[in-house]
Design a protein around this motif. Structure first.
Motif, short mmCIF file in Angstrom:
data_model
loop_
_atom_site.label_atom_id
_atom_site.label_comp_id
_atom_site.label_asym_id
_atom_site.label_seq_id
_atom_site.Cartn_x
_atom_site.Cartn_y
_atom_site.Cartn_z
N LYS A 1 -4.39 6.18 -1.05
CA LYS A 1 -3.78 4.92 -0.64
C LYS A 1 -4.21 3.83 -1.62
N MET B 1 3.55 2.29 2.77
CA MET B 1 2.79 1.91 3.96
C MET B 1 2.95 0.40 4.16
N TRP C 1 -7.71 1.98 -1.49
CA TRP C 1 -8.16 1.57 -0.17
C TRP C 1 -9.67 1.77 -0.05
N TRP D 1 0.86 -1.18 0.00
CA TRP D 1 0.00 0.00 0.00
C TRP D 1 0.90 1.23 0.00
N HIS D 2 0.54 2.23 -0.77
CA HIS D 2 1.34 3.45 -0.83
C HIS D 2 0.50 4.58 -1.39
N SER D 3 1.05 5.80 -1.33
CA SER D 3 0.39 6.96 -1.93
C SER D 3 1.46 7.86 -2.52
#
Length: 138
Positions: free
Chosen positions: A94, A122, A74, A53-55
């Motif tokens: 996300k 994340m 997300w 998970w990342h942004s």
């Protein structure tokens, strides 16, 4: 001065286990120095491989060039992505993306940095989250 970098001098690396699950190769084609903010890479995911998970503070664009993949925000259903698909991920969203369990996937990823940061990593996508995404892609 214009710079030309031949393919043999462009960096290629394995996706770090802290940010990816499975076999991922990152070919960083352009990472310009400041004041430029844009960077991009071709990312190759083996079957079952995916990001965590990342942004991205200024968003991210993905251009799928081969294989079949999945992208998920997300709290939203997963979406299947295929060659030719252009994916826009809004700022600070996300999300994760990667290959399906049975096919590899290659995309070109482009993101801009702000204050030197282009991505916030994340937690990993769990096996359960990944399996659920594959059962219900839009």
């Amino acid at each position: 001065m214009i710079t030309v970098i031949p393919p043999c001098q462009q960096s290629s690396s394995e996706g770090p286990a802290a940010c990816f699950t499975g076999s991922v190769r990152i070919d960083s084609h352009f990472q310009a120095e400041a004041p430029a903010r844009v960077g991009g890479a071709t990312v190759t995911f083996a079957p079952g491989a995916r990001t965590g998970w990342h942004s991205h503070p200024l968003g991210q664009t993905l251009l799928v060039v081969a294989g079949v993949g999945v992208v998920q925000q997300w709290g939203e259903p997963a979406q299947t992505i295929r060659p030719g698909d252009l994916v826009w991920i809004p700022p600070n969203t996300k999300h994760w993306h990667g290959a399906t369990s049975s096919a590899s996937m290659i995309h070109i990823a482009i993101a801009e940095a702000i204050d030197g940061m282009a991505v916030e990593w994340m937690e990993q996508v769990s096996f359960e989250q990944y399996a659920h995404a594959l059962r219900r892609p839009a």
